[in-house]
Design a protein around this motif. Sequence first.
Motif, PDB file in Angstrom:
ATOM      1  N   GLY A   1      69.610  48.568  56.668  1.00  0.00           N
ATOM      2  CA  GLY A   1      68.844  47.925  57.721  1.00  0.00           C
ATOM      3  C   GLY A   1      67.598  48.699  58.116  1.00  0.00           C
ATOM      4  N   ARG A   2      66.575  47.972  58.555  1.00  0.00           N
ATOM      5  CA  ARG A   2      65.272  48.585  58.855  1.00  0.00           C
ATOM      6  C   ARG A   2      65.329  49.608  59.983  1.00  0.00           C
ATOM      7  N   PRO A   3      65.953  49.295  61.150  1.00  0.00           N
ATOM      8  CA  PRO A   3      65.937  50.288  62.245  1.00  0.00           C
ATOM      9  C   PRO A   3      66.597  51.610  61.866  1.00  0.00           C
ATOM     10  N   ALA A   4      67.749  51.530  61.177  1.00  0.00           N
ATOM     11  CA  ALA A   4      68.469  52.750  60.810  1.00  0.00           C
ATOM     12  C   ALA A   4      67.667  53.594  59.830  1.00  0.00           C
ATOM     13  N   ILE A   5      67.019  52.942  58.861  1.00  0.00           N
ATOM     14  CA  ILE A   5      66.245  53.680  57.864  1.00  0.00           C
ATOM     15  C   ILE A   5      64.990  54.275  58.477  1.00  0.00           C
ATOM     16  N   ALA A   6      64.343  53.537  59.365  1.00  0.00           N
ATOM     17  CA  ALA A   6      63.158  54.070  60.031  1.00  0.00           C
ATOM     18  C   ALA A   6      63.508  55.317  60.842  1.00  0.00           C
ATOM     19  N   GLU A   7      64.637  55.272  61.541  1.00  0.00           N
ATOM     20  CA  GLU A   7      65.068  56.432  62.332  1.00  0.00           C
ATOM     21  C   GLU A   7      65.398  57.613  61.426  1.00  0.00           C
TER      22      GLU A   7
ATOM     23  N   GLU B   1      74.929  64.589  56.991  1.00  0.00           N
ATOM     24  CA  GLU B   1      75.529  64.073  58.219  1.00  0.00           C
ATOM     25  C   GLU B   1      75.463  62.549  58.275  1.00  0.00           C
ATOM     26  N   GLU B   2      74.352  61.989  57.802  1.00  0.00           N
ATOM     27  CA  GLU B   2      74.221  60.530  57.763  1.00  0.00           C
ATOM     28  C   GLU B   2      75.259  59.922  56.829  1.00  0.00           C
ATOM     29  N   LEU B   3      75.464  60.542  55.682  1.00  0.00           N
ATOM     30  CA  LEU B   3      76.469  60.046  54.740  1.00  0.00           C
ATOM     31  C   LEU B   3      77.875  60.183  55.306  1.00  0.00           C
ATOM     32  N   MET B   4      78.165  61.287  55.957  1.00  0.00           N
ATOM     33  CA  MET B   4      79.478  61.464  56.576  1.00  0.00           C
ATOM     34  C   MET B   4      79.728  60.380  57.615  1.00  0.00           C
ATOM     35  N   ARG B   5      78.708  60.040  58.373  1.00  0.00           N
ATOM     36  CA  ARG B   5      78.849  59.031  59.423  1.00  0.00           C
ATOM     37  C   ARG B   5      79.100  57.642  58.834  1.00  0.00           C
ATOM     38  N   ARG B   6      78.530  57.378  57.684  1.00  0.00           N
ATOM     39  CA  ARG B   6      78.643  56.051  57.081  1.00  0.00           C
ATOM     40  C   ARG B   6      79.831  55.910  56.125  1.00  0.00           C
ATOM     41  N   LEU B   7      80.492  56.986  55.817  1.00  0.00           N
ATOM     42  CA  LEU B   7      81.617  56.949  54.885  1.00  0.00           C
ATOM     43  C   LEU B   7      82.729  56.055  55.412  1.00  0.00           C
TER      44      LEU B   7
END
Length: 273
Positions: free
Chosen positions: A112-118, A138-144
């Motif tokens: 999604g655009r907002p998450a990638i922009a951030e 950390e982003e990958l851990m959060r999305r796992l």
Amino acid sequence: MPRPPLDELIDDLYYLEGAPPYARLMLPPMPSALLIVNLGAPFRIRAGTDIQTAEYADGCVVTTPTRAFEFGYPPRTRSVGVHFKPWGPAPFLPMPVAELCDRPVTLEQVWGRPAIAELRDRLATADGPHEMLTLLEEELMRRLRETAGLGLVRHTSTVIAATGGAVAIGDLSQAAGVSGTHLAQRFKQLIGVTPKRLARTYRFTATVFAINPAGPVDWGDLASGAGYFDQAHFGHEFQAFTGLTPTRYLEVRRRFLREHPGHVLDGWPLPAD
């Protein structure tokens, strides 16, 4: 290297900055997948001769390919990324991996655009590459997320990798206690290719890495040592994977060595121009 449990899905996280050795690079298929978060000018990818070149500004996801990809780079590039194991992207994607086979998608389409922009803003303002890679981890851990069938696919793929692709797929499904159809369906869902295709890719990759472009190559010995039926079978597989004959591939590899001795990218990407 990522920390557990990401290490079961990912080979490495990387930071890339600088001038590419060529404006266009061809990447032969490998038993791996790729995620790029782009922080510089857009780059281009052409995923086969029958697909138009597409531009990627925010980054992209490339699942385990069955054909060579052509990357077109700006004069200077800057990105962070992930080299996944073949089954690695599945827990981070909102769609079956089969939908992405040989069709790279933008990160915006995935997260999604907002998450990638951030995420890109945080990476761009980070204090150096180490902090950038930590933020990506950390982003990958959060999305796992939990993914049905991942254990079966990971175990079977590991066996395929350990044998360099020289394994009977029927034996794998029998050892796993599932039908060949079920195993193929899980592979398509979570890797994007069948076990047989993944085994072909592992065998091809191992064969290519056995080539020393600095010296003479006995193609017959190389083909038989890799388990191909004969040199003609080897040549057909080579052209199917790269679009090049083995001898033409060797010429291009030697060109890279001459023009960019000791370059970090030497060994897999090839000049495409």
